[in-house]
Design a protein around this motif. Structure first.
Motif, PDB file in Angstrom:
ATOM      1  N   GLY A  48     -20.642 -26.020  39.232  1.00 17.84           N
ATOM      2  CA  GLY A  48     -21.177 -27.185  38.546  1.00 17.84           C
ATOM      3  C   GLY A  48     -21.566 -26.765  37.152  1.00 17.84           C
ATOM      4  O   GLY A  48     -21.472 -25.581  36.804  1.00 17.84           O
ATOM      5  N   PRO A  49     -22.002 -27.712  36.332  1.00 20.25           N
ATOM      6  CA  PRO A  49     -22.393 -27.368  34.971  1.00 20.25           C
ATOM      7  C   PRO A  49     -23.635 -26.474  34.940  1.00 20.25           C
ATOM      8  O   PRO A  49     -24.511 -26.592  35.795  1.00 20.25           O
ATOM      9  N   SER A  50     -23.678 -25.592  33.950  1.00 24.19           N
ATOM     10  CA  SER A  50     -24.831 -24.722  33.738  1.00 24.19           C
ATOM     11  C   SER A  50     -25.895 -25.487  32.955  1.00 24.19           C
ATOM     12  O   SER A  50     -25.606 -26.538  32.366  1.00 24.19           O
ATOM     13  N   PRO A  51     -27.118 -24.975  32.891  1.00 23.18           N
ATOM     14  CA  PRO A  51     -28.138 -25.641  32.067  1.00 23.18           C
ATOM     15  C   PRO A  51     -27.703 -25.827  30.609  1.00 23.18           C
ATOM     16  O   PRO A  51     -27.962 -26.882  30.018  1.00 23.18           O
ATOM     17  N   ALA A  52     -27.037 -24.833  30.022  1.00 24.24           N
ATOM     18  CA  ALA A  52     -26.582 -24.981  28.634  1.00 24.24           C
ATOM     19  C   ALA A  52     -25.536 -26.089  28.530  1.00 24.24           C
ATOM     20  O   ALA A  52     -25.556 -26.890  27.582  1.00 24.24           O
ATOM     21  N   GLN A  53     -24.621 -26.161  29.499  1.00 23.97           N
ATOM     22  CA  GLN A  53     -23.623 -27.230  29.498  1.00 23.97           C
ATOM     23  C   GLN A  53     -24.293 -28.595  29.664  1.00 23.97           C
ATOM     24  O   GLN A  53     -23.878 -29.574  29.042  1.00 23.97           O
ATOM     25  N   LEU A  54     -25.330 -28.662  30.496  1.00 25.33           N
ATOM     26  CA  LEU A  54     -26.043 -29.928  30.686  1.00 25.33           C
ATOM     27  C   LEU A  54     -26.748 -30.358  29.403  1.00 25.33           C
ATOM     28  O   LEU A  54     -26.760 -31.545  29.063  1.00 25.33           O
ATOM     29  N   LEU A  55     -27.322 -29.403  28.667  1.00 26.77           N
ATOM     30  CA  LEU A  55     -27.990 -29.711  27.401  1.00 26.77           C
ATOM     31  C   LEU A  55     -26.988 -30.288  26.401  1.00 26.77           C
ATOM     32  O   LEU A  55     -27.235 -31.326  25.775  1.00 26.77           O
ATOM     33  N   VAL A  56     -25.850 -29.609  26.256  1.00 29.61           N
ATOM     34  CA  VAL A  56     -24.820 -30.060  25.317  1.00 29.61           C
ATOM     35  C   VAL A  56     -24.270 -31.416  25.764  1.00 29.61           C
ATOM     36  O   VAL A  56     -24.062 -32.319  24.946  1.00 29.61           O
ATOM     37  N   THR A  57     -24.063 -31.580  27.074  1.00 25.08           N
ATOM     38  CA  THR A  57     -23.595 -32.858  27.623  1.00 25.08           C
ATOM     39  C   THR A  57     -24.592 -33.965  27.325  1.00 25.08           C
ATOM     40  O   THR A  57     -24.219 -35.066  26.909  1.00 25.08           O
ATOM     41  N   ALA A  58     -25.881 -33.683  27.528  1.00 20.89           N
ATOM     42  CA  ALA A  58     -26.916 -34.686  27.295  1.00 20.89           C
ATOM     43  C   ALA A  58     -26.921 -35.134  25.840  1.00 20.89           C
ATOM     44  O   ALA A  58     -27.055 -36.331  25.549  1.00 20.89           O
ATOM     45  N   LEU A  59     -26.759 -34.202  24.914  1.00 20.55           N
ATOM     46  CA  LEU A  59     -26.735 -34.551  23.489  1.00 20.55           C
ATOM     47  C   LEU A  59     -25.520 -35.410  23.157  1.00 20.55           C
ATOM     48  O   LEU A  59     -25.642 -36.452  22.511  1.00 20.55           O
ATOM     49  N   GLY A  60     -24.345 -34.980  23.588  1.00 27.17           N
ATOM     50  CA  GLY A  60     -23.125 -35.742  23.310  1.00 27.17           C
ATOM     51  C   GLY A  60     -23.151 -37.109  23.964  1.00 27.17           C
ATOM     52  O   GLY A  60     -22.761 -38.115  23.363  1.00 27.17           O
ATOM     53  N   ASN A  61     -23.627 -37.168  25.204  1.00 26.33           N
ATOM     54  CA  ASN A  61     -23.671 -38.415  25.954  1.00 26.33           C
ATOM     55  C   ASN A  61     -24.663 -39.396  25.316  1.00 26.33           C
ATOM     56  O   ASN A  61     -24.371 -40.577  25.140  1.00 26.33           O
ATOM     57  N   CYS A  62     -25.836 -38.903  24.947  1.00 24.50           N
ATOM     58  CA  CYS A  62     -26.864 -39.774  24.373  1.00 24.50           C
ATOM     59  C   CYS A  62     -26.421 -40.320  23.012  1.00 24.50           C
ATOM     60  O   CYS A  62     -26.620 -41.509  22.720  1.00 24.50           O
ATOM     61  N   LEU A  63     -25.817 -39.481  22.186  1.00 27.96           N
ATOM     62  CA  LEU A  63     -25.320 -39.956  20.892  1.00 27.96           C
ATOM     63  C   LEU A  63     -24.206 -40.989  21.093  1.00 27.96           C
ATOM     64  O   LEU A  63     -24.150 -41.994  20.378  1.00 27.96           O
ATOM     65  N   SER A  64     -23.340 -40.770  22.086  1.00 32.46           N
ATOM     66  CA  SER A  64     -22.285 -41.740  22.403  1.00 32.46           C
ATOM     67  C   SER A  64     -22.894 -43.065  22.831  1.00 32.46           C
ATOM     68  O   SER A  64     -22.480 -44.139  22.365  1.00 32.46           O
ATOM     69  N   ASP A  65     -23.874 -42.994  23.744  1.00 34.49           N
ATOM     70  CA  ASP A  65     -24.538 -44.209  24.218  1.00 34.49           C
ATOM     71  C   ASP A  65     -25.200 -44.955  23.067  1.00 34.49           C
ATOM     72  O   ASP A  65     -25.159 -46.192  23.005  1.00 34.49           O
ATOM     73  N   SER A  66     -25.827 -44.212  22.148  1.00 33.64           N
ATOM     74  CA  SER A  66     -26.509 -44.837  21.019  1.00 33.64           C
ATOM     75  C   SER A  66     -25.515 -45.535  20.095  1.00 33.64           C
ATOM     76  O   SER A  66     -25.789 -46.612  19.569  1.00 33.64           O
TER      77      SER A  66
END
Length: 155
Positions: A48-66
């Motif tokens: 599964g994704p690592s904590p670093a991958q989750l952090l990067v995913t969260a940033l990309g996902n949140c900016l996309s959602d915004s």
């Protein structure tokens, strides 16, 4: 403090239960399906994704959602968005591994000419991103927005 209109809760709750080694099952309080996290080999099994991958995913996902939210607010096309997010890993002064920067590239689903008031949308959409606005003080985030033809609209 500024609250986003679509935020209905004042907490995000996650329970992490160790499965084996570095593999955890993350369970969320609101009925969201669970997620398996892990570290890549040799520490973990990369299941599964690592904590670093989750952090990067969260940033990309949140900016996309915004961006989707801002485009929708102005009744502009908000489909077909593709986001690329890259976490830059480096060492700090104590020689410990850190995420030292994140580069997020948002690709709009349409050419720039398909949008109205795009400059205004691009000027303000980041302000609606809870995650990037929360971590930007500690972590440099380089944001680029391209239209579907690859034209740079914001960098």
């Amino acid at each position: 403090t500024e609250m986003e209109p679509q935020m209905s809760e004042d907490r995000v709750e996650v329970t992490l239960e160790q499965q084996q080694g570095y593999r955890f099952e993350a369970r969320f309080s609101n009925g969201t399906p669970p997620l398996i996290t892990d570290e890549p080999a040799p520490l973990g099994g990369n299941q599964g994704p690592s904590p670093a991958q989750l952090l990067v995913t969260a940033l990309g996902n949140c900016l996309s959602d915004s961006l989707i939210f801002a485009l929708g607010k102005f009744r502009q096309p908000n489909d077909g968005i593709l986001t690329e997010a890259v976490g830059l890993i480096g060492r700090n002064e104590q020689n410990r591994m850190r995420v030292v920067g994140v580069e997020v590239t948002l690709h709009l689903g349409h050419p720039a000419g398909s949008f109205e008031r795009l400059d205004r949308i691009l000027d303000q959409f980041e302000q609606f991103c809870t995650v990037s606005q929360s971590v930007a003080a500690a972590l440099p985030i380089k944001l680029t927005v391209l239209d579907s033809d690859g034209q740079v609209l914001k960098s």
